[in-house]
Enzyme design. Structure first.
Site, short mmCIF file in Angstrom:
data_model
loop_
_atom_site.label_atom_id
_atom_site.label_comp_id
_atom_site.label_asym_id
_atom_site.label_seq_id
_atom_site.Cartn_x
_atom_site.Cartn_y
_atom_site.Cartn_z
N ARG A 245 20.75 -42.34 49.33
CA ARG A 245 19.48 -42.33 48.61
C ARG A 245 18.61 -43.44 49.18
O ARG A 245 19.08 -44.54 49.46
CB ARG A 245 19.68 -42.55 47.10
CG ARG A 245 20.26 -41.36 46.36
CD ARG A 245 19.27 -40.21 46.25
NE ARG A 245 19.73 -39.16 45.35
CZ ARG A 245 20.40 -38.09 45.73
NH1 ARG A 245 20.70 -37.92 47.02
NH2 ARG A 245 20.77 -37.17 44.84
N GLU A 274 10.54 -40.39 48.33
CA GLU A 274 10.49 -38.96 48.68
C GLU A 274 9.65 -38.17 47.69
O GLU A 274 9.68 -38.46 46.49
CB GLU A 274 11.92 -38.39 48.69
CG GLU A 274 12.73 -38.79 49.88
CD GLU A 274 14.08 -38.08 49.91
OE1 GLU A 274 14.16 -36.91 49.46
OE2 GLU A 274 15.04 -38.68 50.40
N HIS A 295 15.83 -35.12 54.56
CA HIS A 295 16.86 -34.94 53.53
C HIS A 295 17.69 -33.67 53.81
O HIS A 295 17.76 -32.77 52.97
CB HIS A 295 16.22 -34.86 52.14
CG HIS A 295 17.16 -35.27 51.04
ND1 HIS A 295 16.77 -36.01 49.96
CD2 HIS A 295 18.49 -35.04 50.85
CE1 HIS A 295 17.79 -36.22 49.15
NE2 HIS A 295 18.85 -35.64 49.68
#
Length: 333
Positions: A245, A274, A295
């Site tokens: 993350r 994001e 991602h």
């Protein structure tokens, strides 16, 4: 709820066709065919009427949204392993069970981590751009596009869970020496299998590594775990890889240090804000100092289908009056 009545399941994003088809067979399901992320207001409306909500990492299920939950909402079956998008403690206080999809993405994410471990030191993305740019390639020369060998280098893994261990197995095959920092030391059997060296002090490990791979979940305790202070512990030629993350790393500090030559580079599949990507990161990518991916760590057909099947099992088990296999508790975070 009468047993003959199918539960109303609201799914926030487009899922693989086979998963959606099976859901329609089992539940009264509302699907998101347009695949547009729901707004917070739309999430709130969905929670007022749903028996089960199936969100993803793009949905922020915070306290404000949870206050909108209707009396029938008893399960949030997250489509994903990480649940940092959900206020699990608040959900539990409201009598709402939260589940996730652990285990099914381990190998896919580890594959992508290993790809970035290779791509950054060996300048793979930069080399690929040479052949797709407007300029012609001048041909091979002995001193052009030189990267760094990874064989014999030290890899420091932050987070030695399922994914961290899978990364270690791959990295060992490439001749990397395995080091790790984890909240709890893994068993002696696993350490022996992986030939892994444990560091209780993250600072001490960082100062000695050539490559650092972030594989821990994002929790309040791991927010900016790689802070500006900790990033300064790294060697000037070290590389940072993150497929976990974005919030685990102080992204602004990382950018400043790479731009100043204080860190060798980075391979990032996740970002702090994001879907926004810092323009300075994009510029560093064009300069060949970082490799950026959107991602993609778990983006395999097989992985997404396995995730969907886990969601279905969790819903079906819960609705049958049993404890779902992938229940998430605040104490686990």
């Amino acid at each position: 709820m009468p047993k003959s009545k199918k539960p109303l399941v609201i799914v926030t994003r487009k899922l693989p066709d086979s998963v959606e088809t099976r859901m329609r067979e089992l539940f009264d399901v509302r699907l998101n065919f347009d695949d547009k992320p729901m707004t917070q207001a739309q999430l709130g409306e969905a929670m007022k009427i749903a028996d089960v909500l199936v969100p993803t990492v793009t949905d922020r299920i915070d306290t404000a949204v949870l206050k909108e939950a209707g009396p029938n909402l008893k399960l949030i079956a997250n489509f994903g392993n990480g649940v940092d998008n959900i206020d699990v403690a608040s959900a539990m206080q409201r009598g709402i069970t939260v589940t996730n999809t652990p285990g099914v993405l381990t190998e896919d994410t580890a594959d992508m981590t290993m790809a970035l471990i290779l791509a950054v030191p060996r300048r793979l993305a930069e080399g690929s751009m040479v052949l797709t740019s407007d300029k012609d390639w001048a041909g091979w020369t002995p001193t052009w596009m030189l990267g760094h060998r990874i064989w014999g280098k030290r890899l420091g893994i932050i987070g030695m869970g399922r994914i961290g261990q899978a990364v270690a197995r791959r990295a060992s095959a490439f001749g990397l020496q395995i080091h790790y920092h984890n909240r709890k030391r893994v068993s002696a059997k696993i350490e022996e299998e992986l030939q892994a060296t444990y560091w209780e002090s993250l600072d001490q490990m960082l100062a000695r590594m050539d490559i650092v791979s972030v594989n821990c979940p994002h929790t309040p305790a791991t927010y900016h775990l790689l802070s500006a202070r900790r990033l300064k512990q790294l060697r000037p030629g070290a590389y940072v890889v993150n497929t976990s993350r974005g919030e685990v790393i102080d992204e602004n500090a990382l950018i400043r240090m790479i731009a100043a030559g204080e860190i060798g580079g980075a391979g990032l599949d996740v970002f702090e804000h994001e879907p926004a990507v810092n323009p300075k990161l994009a510029r560093l990518a064009r300069e060949g100092k970082v490799v950026l991916l959107p991602h993609m760590g778990s983006a395999t057909i097989e992985g997404r289908i396995d995730m969907g099947e886990k969601v279905i099992v969790n819903i079906k088990t819960f609705m049958d009056g049993h404890r779902p296999p992938d229940r998430v508790l605040p104490s686990m975070l």
